[in-house]
Design a protein around this motif. Structure first.
Motif, PDB file in Angstrom:
ATOM      1  N   GLY A  18      17.992  94.941  -0.426  1.00 38.49           N
ATOM      2  CA  GLY A  18      17.228  93.771  -0.806  1.00 38.49           C
ATOM      3  C   GLY A  18      16.334  94.076  -1.993  1.00 38.49           C
ATOM      4  N   SER A  19      16.200  93.120  -2.901  1.00 42.35           N
ATOM      5  CA  SER A  19      15.363  93.308  -4.086  1.00 42.35           C
ATOM      6  C   SER A  19      14.237  92.283  -4.158  1.00 42.35           C
ATOM      7  CB  SER A  19      16.227  93.191  -5.353  1.00 42.35           C
ATOM      8  OG  SER A  19      16.739  91.870  -5.489  1.00 42.35           O
ATOM      9  N   LYS A  20      14.184  91.378  -3.196  1.00 47.27           N
ATOM     10  CA  LYS A  20      13.178  90.313  -3.237  1.00 47.27           C
ATOM     11  C   LYS A  20      12.248  90.409  -2.041  1.00 47.27           C
ATOM     12  CE  LYS A  20      14.308  88.318  -7.104  1.00 47.27           C
ATOM     13  NZ  LYS A  20      13.356  88.230  -8.231  1.00 47.27           N
ATOM     14  N   ASP A  21      12.246  89.379  -1.207  1.00 41.06           N
ATOM     15  CA  ASP A  21      11.278  89.302  -0.116  1.00 41.06           C
ATOM     16  C   ASP A  21      11.597  90.234   1.042  1.00 41.06           C
ATOM     17  OD1 ASP A  21       9.915  87.394  -1.534  1.00 41.06           O
ATOM     18  OD2 ASP A  21      10.883  85.704  -0.536  1.00 41.06           O
ATOM     19  N   CYS A  22      12.880  90.539   1.264  1.00 41.21           N
ATOM     20  CA  CYS A  22      13.258  91.347   2.427  1.00 41.21           C
ATOM     21  C   CYS A  22      14.657  91.899   2.237  1.00 41.21           C
ATOM     22  CB  CYS A  22      13.191  90.512   3.710  1.00 41.21           C
ATOM     23  SG  CYS A  22      14.351  89.120   3.747  1.00 41.21           S
ATOM     24  N   MET A  23      15.059  92.784   3.153  1.00 42.93           N
ATOM     25  CA  MET A  23      16.430  93.276   3.195  1.00 42.93           C
ATOM     26  C   MET A  23      17.345  92.175   3.753  1.00 42.93           C
ATOM     27  SD  MET A  23      16.427  96.450   2.154  1.00 42.93           S
ATOM     28  CE  MET A  23      15.502  97.983   2.099  1.00 42.93           C
ATOM     29  N   LYS A  24      18.627  92.277   3.448  1.00 43.20           N
ATOM     30  CA  LYS A  24      19.583  91.326   4.016  1.00 43.20           C
ATOM     31  C   LYS A  24      19.611  91.442   5.536  1.00 43.20           C
ATOM     32  CE  LYS A  24      23.096  92.737   1.568  1.00 43.20           C
ATOM     33  NZ  LYS A  24      24.503  92.861   1.134  1.00 43.20           N
ATOM     34  N   SER A 208      19.670  83.509   1.016  1.00 47.25           N
ATOM     35  CA  SER A 208      19.272  84.535   0.054  1.00 47.25           C
ATOM     36  C   SER A 208      17.968  85.215   0.443  1.00 47.25           C
ATOM     37  CB  SER A 208      19.120  83.909  -1.335  1.00 47.25           C
ATOM     38  OG  SER A 208      18.573  84.826  -2.258  1.00 47.25           O
ATOM     39  N   THR A 209      17.876  86.496   0.116  1.00 44.19           N
ATOM     40  CA  THR A 209      16.623  87.235   0.325  1.00 44.19           C
ATOM     41  C   THR A 209      15.525  86.756  -0.613  1.00 44.19           C
ATOM     42  OG1 THR A 209      17.276  88.945  -1.275  1.00 44.19           O
ATOM     43  CG2 THR A 209      17.878  89.302   1.038  1.00 44.19           C
ATOM     44  N   GLY A 210      15.886  85.977  -1.613  1.00 44.03           N
ATOM     45  CA  GLY A 210      14.916  85.515  -2.598  1.00 44.03           C
ATOM     46  C   GLY A 210      14.273  84.192  -2.261  1.00 44.03           C
TER      47      GLY A 210
END
Length: 230
Positions: A18-24, A208-210
């Motif tokens: 994950g690169s945003k709010d959380c992991m997948k 999406s994690t975003g």
């Protein structure tokens, strides 16, 4: 409507990204929990399968808070087991875990069940597609594909180190070949899910994690009785 609900939640190594709010993996776990609580509040019988490369844990649908908490316990343990260290211990390339979880679902699911499959679908192959088709034949099947923005578009500039277990290699986002390979890989997953949804009248959505989990699921549940994909 007091019907059974089964929630399959993927906690495999590929979900530990994950690169945003959380992991997948966290996105999937939160989604599973919200869907499960919602189903129980509507007096549905709720159960599910939590799976990774090493195990699959099944809780059969029940109109029971105790059964639901047991499912959450499996989900918590599988999620906590995902660490950078665990990824180097092997099993990352086990493509059969996804199919085995779907086989299990077909064995324990009664006709007329609402089935959610929450995964990144990285292990979707011909055998897994057959099992999904079998699930959709007698049930209402909803596929939630977990993804991260970096899986669709790479950042501009710099060299990206990529680790796959013990191996590390590097990608240059500015190379056209890199962008083309990523786009082809992403499009292939999207195409397989679209074909399955069309042939089996199955719904699927990208989450999406975003974005906020709550808002995404709110949109999906408002359209669950519709046809086609958002």
């Amino acid at each position: 409507r007091e019907r059974p609900v089964m929630i399959l939640c993927d906690q495999s190594a590929s979900m530990f990204f994950g690169s945003k709010d959380c992991m997948k993996s966290v996105l999937a776990a939160r989604s599973a929990a919200l869907l499960a609580w919602s189903a129980l509040s509507h007096n549905d019988r709720v159960g599910g399968i939590v799976f990774n490369e090493k195990a699959k844990l099944t809780v059969k649908p029940a109109r029971s808070r105790k059964a639901l908490l047991r499912y959450f316990k499996h989900l918590e343990e599988a999620n906590n087991a995902l660490t950078a260290t665990s990824l180097s211990e092997g099993g990352i390339f086990d493509k059969h875990s996804f199919t085995e979880a779907l086989i299990e679902a077909n064995q324990v699911t009664r006709p007329g069940t609402l089935v959610f499959v929450i995964s990144d679908f990285h292990r979707l192959d011909a055998k897994a597609s057959q099992q999904l088709s079998a699930l959709a034949r007698h049930n209402e099947l909803i596929l939630l594909r977990c993804s991260d923005p970096l899986e669709h578009t790479l950042p501009v500039g710099g060299i990206l180190p990529i680790r796959n277990g013990d191996d590390v290699f590097y990608l240059s986002p500015e190379e056209q070949q890199t962008h083309s390979a990523l786009r082809a890989w992403d499009d292939n997953i999207e195409r397989q899910l679209s074909q399955l949804a069309k042939s089996r009248n199955t719904n699927f959505w990208d989450i999406s994690t975003g974005k906020s989990v709550d808002s995404q699921l709110h949109q999906i549940t408002n359209q669950v009785r519709g046809v086609g994909r958002r």
